[in-house]
Design a protein around this motif. Structure first.
Motif, short mmCIF file in Angstrom:
data_model
loop_
_atom_site.label_atom_id
_atom_site.label_comp_id
_atom_site.label_asym_id
_atom_site.label_seq_id
_atom_site.Cartn_x
_atom_site.Cartn_y
_atom_site.Cartn_z
N PHE A 20 0.84 -1.20 0.00
CA PHE A 20 0.00 0.00 0.00
C PHE A 20 0.87 1.25 0.00
CE2 PHE A 20 -1.82 3.44 2.50
CZ PHE A 20 -2.98 3.70 1.81
N ARG A 21 1.85 1.29 0.88
CA ARG A 21 2.71 2.48 1.03
C ARG A 21 3.48 2.81 -0.24
NH1 ARG A 21 4.28 0.04 6.53
NH2 ARG A 21 2.53 0.76 7.80
N THR A 22 3.76 1.80 -1.08
CA THR A 22 4.45 2.09 -2.35
C THR A 22 3.55 2.88 -3.29
OG1 THR A 22 3.81 0.07 -3.55
CG2 THR A 22 5.82 -0.03 -2.17
N ASN A 23 2.26 2.91 -3.02
CA ASN A 23 1.28 3.60 -3.86
C ASN A 23 0.86 4.97 -3.32
OD1 ASN A 23 0.41 1.73 -6.18
ND2 ASN A 23 0.52 0.37 -4.41
N VAL A 24 1.48 5.39 -2.22
CA VAL A 24 1.19 6.69 -1.61
C VAL A 24 2.26 7.67 -2.09
CG1 VAL A 24 1.10 7.93 0.60
CG2 VAL A 24 0.12 5.63 0.43
N PRO A 25 1.93 8.83 -2.55
CA PRO A 25 0.62 9.46 -2.65
C PRO A 25 -0.02 9.35 -4.03
CG PRO A 25 2.27 11.14 -3.02
CD PRO A 25 3.01 9.82 -2.82
N ASP A 26 0.65 8.71 -4.99
CA ASP A 26 0.14 8.72 -6.36
C ASP A 26 -1.22 8.05 -6.54
OD1 ASP A 26 2.39 10.10 -7.16
OD2 ASP A 26 3.47 8.29 -7.77
N HIS A 27 -1.45 6.95 -5.83
CA HIS A 27 -2.70 6.20 -6.02
C HIS A 27 -3.59 6.17 -4.79
CE1 HIS A 27 -1.42 4.95 -9.98
NE2 HIS A 27 -0.23 4.72 -9.46
N PHE A 28 -3.03 6.38 -3.62
CA PHE A 28 -3.81 6.44 -2.39
C PHE A 28 -3.25 7.55 -1.52
CE2 PHE A 28 -4.12 1.87 -3.46
CZ PHE A 28 -5.49 1.68 -3.39
N PRO A 29 -4.12 8.31 -0.85
CA PRO A 29 -3.60 9.23 0.16
C PRO A 29 -3.17 8.42 1.39
CG PRO A 29 -5.99 9.36 0.10
CD PRO A 29 -5.57 8.43 -1.00
N ALA A 30 -2.18 8.89 2.09
CA ALA A 30 -1.69 8.19 3.28
C ALA A 30 -2.81 7.97 4.30
CB ALA A 30 -0.54 8.97 3.91
N SER A 31 -3.79 8.86 4.32
CA SER A 31 -4.88 8.76 5.29
C SER A 31 -5.71 7.49 5.12
CB SER A 31 -5.78 9.99 5.20
OG SER A 31 -6.36 10.09 3.90
N GLU A 32 -5.66 6.85 3.95
CA GLU A 32 -6.45 5.63 3.73
C GLU A 32 -5.82 4.40 4.37
OE1 GLU A 32 -7.95 4.94 -0.21
OE2 GLU A 32 -8.68 7.00 -0.37
N GLU A 33 -4.60 4.54 4.90
CA GLU A 33 -3.98 3.39 5.55
C GLU A 33 -4.79 2.94 6.76
OE1 GLU A 33 0.14 1.90 7.65
OE2 GLU A 33 0.29 3.36 6.02
N ALA A 34 -5.38 3.88 7.49
CA ALA A 34 -6.21 3.50 8.65
C ALA A 34 -7.39 2.64 8.22
CB ALA A 34 -6.69 4.76 9.37
N TRP A 35 -8.00 2.99 7.07
CA TRP A 35 -9.12 2.19 6.56
C TRP A 35 -8.62 0.81 6.15
CZ3 TRP A 35 -11.29 2.13 1.07
CH2 TRP A 35 -12.45 1.34 1.02
N LEU A 36 -7.47 0.74 5.51
CA LEU A 36 -6.91 -0.55 5.12
C LEU A 36 -6.66 -1.41 6.35
CD1 LEU A 36 -5.71 -2.61 3.19
CD2 LEU A 36 -3.58 -1.28 3.21
N ARG A 37 -6.07 -0.84 7.38
CA ARG A 37 -5.82 -1.60 8.61
C ARG A 37 -7.13 -2.15 9.18
NH1 ARG A 37 -0.87 -0.89 11.24
NH2 ARG A 37 0.57 0.46 10.11
N PRO A 133 -16.46 15.41 -8.30
CA PRO A 133 -15.32 16.26 -7.98
C PRO A 133 -15.20 16.42 -6.46
CG PRO A 133 -16.64 17.23 -9.73
CD PRO A 133 -17.42 16.06 -9.18
N GLY A 134 -14.01 16.18 -5.93
CA GLY A 134 -13.80 16.27 -4.49
C GLY A 134 -14.61 15.26 -3.71
N GLY A 135 -14.91 14.11 -4.32
CA GLY A 135 -15.82 13.13 -3.72
C GLY A 135 -15.27 12.33 -2.56
N TYR A 136 -13.96 12.36 -2.37
CA TYR A 136 -13.37 11.68 -1.22
C TYR A 136 -13.06 12.69 -0.12
CZ TYR A 136 -12.59 7.45 -4.03
OH TYR A 136 -12.76 6.33 -4.79
N ARG A 137 -13.06 12.23 1.11
CA ARG A 137 -12.74 13.11 2.24
C ARG A 137 -11.38 13.76 2.09
NH1 ARG A 137 -15.09 9.38 7.04
NH2 ARG A 137 -17.26 9.90 6.64
N SER A 138 -10.48 13.08 1.39
CA SER A 138 -9.14 13.63 1.17
C SER A 138 -9.16 14.81 0.20
CB SER A 138 -8.22 12.54 0.61
OG SER A 138 -8.66 12.15 -0.69
N GLY A 139 -10.31 15.01 -0.46
CA GLY A 139 -10.43 16.08 -1.44
C GLY A 139 -10.20 15.60 -2.87
N ARG A 140 -9.75 14.37 -3.02
CA ARG A 140 -9.53 13.83 -4.36
C ARG A 140 -10.86 13.57 -5.05
NH1 ARG A 140 -4.52 9.65 -4.62
NH2 ARG A 140 -3.01 10.94 -3.54
N ASP A 141 -10.83 13.63 -6.37
CA ASP A 141 -12.01 13.32 -7.17
C ASP A 141 -12.28 11.83 -7.12
OD1 ASP A 141 -12.04 15.99 -7.80
OD2 ASP A 141 -11.31 15.71 -9.85
#
Length: 169
Positions: A20-37, A133-141
């Motif tokens: 997962f961490r190899t995909n941060v920040p390009d594909h996942f925001p770091a904040s999604e790690e808590a959800w993954l855990r 647009p801005g559909g994720y809590r992280s602000g990403r589309d």
């Protein structure tokens, strides 16, 4: 080396988090790690890993809703150094066929993702049904996509899965 897809086991946790961490920040925001855990600790459906030798190189799962006759893909990710090798497609096909083999096979499978990965799902037969647009809590589309798990689609997935090649890097 041959790639195997199997059920996730608790001893895979460290490797999944590292992938997962190899995909941060390009594909996942770091904040999604808590959800993954949380998903690893208390899954709402089956989880799978793709392994090469003893190395976890991809992870993903799905959830089923009997009420809505719907499957939802969760956390499809491939270690960043293995992007573009066919592993993601193989893991996606595996999860779709696994759902198709369930007694309560869902009619539709949905996934939400970022615009830069939506094309992958569209190339795999998913259709865009919404864009936020801005559909994720992280602000990403956010892009929502749907796949119809029809008998014809299942036959096509089976045929493609038999001929899939995964390239080593």
């Amino acid at each position: 080396m041959k790639i195997r897809i199997r059920r996730y086991r608790p001893d895979d946790r460290k490797s999944v988090l590292a992938a997962f961490r190899t995909n941060v920040p390009d594909h996942f925001p770091a904040s999604e790690e808590a959800w993954l855990r949380s998903a690893l600790d208390e899954p709402d459906g089956p989880l799978f890993v793709a392994v090469e030798g003893d190395q976890v190189i991809a992870f993903g799962g799905y959830e089923l809703s009997d009420f809505y006759n719907l499957g939802t893909l969760v956390f499809g990710l491939v270690r960043a150094d293995r992007h573009g090798t066919g592993i993601g497609r193989a893991l996606l096909h595996y999860r779709l066929l696994h759902m198709a083999g369930r007694k309560g096979r869902p009619r539709y499978v949905t996934v939400d993702t970022h615009p830069h990965t939506a094309g992958f799902f569209q190339r795999c037969g998913f259709v865009e049904i919404a864009r936020w647009p801005g559909g994720y809590r992280s602000g990403r589309d956010r892009v929502d996509l749907r796949f119809e798990l029809s008998d014809e689609a299942v036959d096509r997935l089976r045929a493609e899965s038999r001929t899939e090649t995964i390239s080593a890097r």
